[in-house]
Design a protein around this motif. Structure first.
Motif, PDB file in Angstrom:
ATOM      1  N   THR A   1       0.464   3.864  -3.014  1.00  0.00           N
ATOM      2  CA  THR A   1       0.109   5.224  -2.650  1.00  0.00           C
ATOM      3  C   THR A   1       1.152   6.209  -3.175  1.00  0.00           C
ATOM      4  OG1 THR A   1      -1.014   4.410  -0.664  1.00  0.00           O
ATOM      5  CG2 THR A   1      -0.436   6.745  -0.694  1.00  0.00           C
TER       6      THR A   1
ATOM      7  N   TYR B   1       0.824  -1.216   0.000  1.00  0.00           N
ATOM      8  CA  TYR B   1       0.000   0.000   0.000  1.00  0.00           C
ATOM      9  C   TYR B   1       0.856   1.264   0.000  1.00  0.00           C
ATOM     10  CZ  TYR B   1      -4.054  -2.966   0.745  1.00  0.00           C
ATOM     11  OH  TYR B   1      -5.024  -3.909   0.607  1.00  0.00           O
TER      12      TYR B   1
ATOM     13  N   PRO C   1      -2.210   5.507   4.565  1.00  0.00           N
ATOM     14  CA  PRO C   1      -2.960   4.541   3.753  1.00  0.00           C
ATOM     15  C   PRO C   1      -3.925   3.672   4.566  1.00  0.00           C
ATOM     16  CG  PRO C   1      -0.627   4.501   3.171  1.00  0.00           C
ATOM     17  CD  PRO C   1      -0.767   5.326   4.419  1.00  0.00           C
TER      18      PRO C   1
ATOM     19  N   LYS D   1      -6.856   5.856   4.983  1.00  0.00           N
ATOM     20  CA  LYS D   1      -7.130   6.597   3.750  1.00  0.00           C
ATOM     21  C   LYS D   1      -7.383   8.081   4.026  1.00  0.00           C
ATOM     22  CE  LYS D   1      -8.771   2.762   0.934  1.00  0.00           C
ATOM     23  NZ  LYS D   1      -8.295   1.637   1.595  1.00  0.00           N
TER      24      LYS D   1
ATOM     25  N   PHE E   1      -5.668   6.893  -3.220  1.00  0.00           N
ATOM     26  CA  PHE E   1      -5.855   5.554  -2.659  1.00  0.00           C
ATOM     27  C   PHE E   1      -6.552   4.575  -3.601  1.00  0.00           C
ATOM     28  CE2 PHE E   1      -5.768   8.517   0.986  1.00  0.00           C
ATOM     29  CZ  PHE E   1      -4.600   8.059   1.569  1.00  0.00           C
TER      30      PHE E   1
END
Length: 169
Positions: A26, A22, A130, A133, A168
């Motif tokens: 991102t 992630y 992340p 979010k 995201f």
């Protein structure tokens, strides 16, 4: 996660490869979205900023010579003196520095890092999380606004508008 874990396990000069799936996605989304949003800025990832001439000990970052934002943006790209030789570290600070929280990082460490960026002359900083979010945009060390998935992020300092969903996706 304690701050001491963060400093002790950050490798050479406090910087460590703190990536994850992630985090990487991102980072790529931010770089791409920033470039699409504003063609006039230079967007770089993992650029080493030379801080060897600055005393940042008060921020307790465990670094001496460099800071490395996950993403940074320049209104004017640092000059490379020789086109055939790339720079691995620059002393010119970006206008925007972005940090993305990694699963192994303490948020307090990144907040101290953001304060250090401001002390170095960076104009705007983002803290991206992340896991929940969200993006917190700092216009000053103690002045910030947090944006969630259902809104458009607005950075007044950099004049950037960006749907948080792009970061995201």
């Amino acid at each position: 996660m304690s701050d001491s874990y963060e400093i002790e396990n950050n490798g050479i000069d406090g910087e460590d490869n703190m990536g994850s799936i992630y985090h990487g996605l991102t980072q790529a989304n931010i770089a791409s979205s920033l470039k699409q949003t504003n063609k006039n800025i230079a967007v770089l990832t993992e650029l080493s900023l030379d801080i060897s001439q600055h005393d940042l000990s008060e921020y307790r970052l465990g670094v001496k010579n460099e800071l490395k934002p996950d993403v940074c943006a320049y209104l004017e790209l640092p000059t490379v003196p020789d086109e055939e030789v790339d720079l691995i570290s620059v002393s010119q600070m970006p206008e925007l520095a972005i940090e993305i929280l990694s699963p192994r990082q303490a948020i307090s460490y990144l907040i101290r890092k953001i304060k250090a960026y401001f002390a170095l002359g960076v104009k705007s900083c983002w803290l991206v999380n992340p896991a929940i979010k969200s993006v917190t945009v700092y216009s000053q060390p103690k002045k910030s606004e947090t944006f969630g998935m259902s809104v458009e992020l607005f950075d007044n300092v950099m004049d950037i508008r960006l749907p948080v969903t792009e970061i995201f996706s």
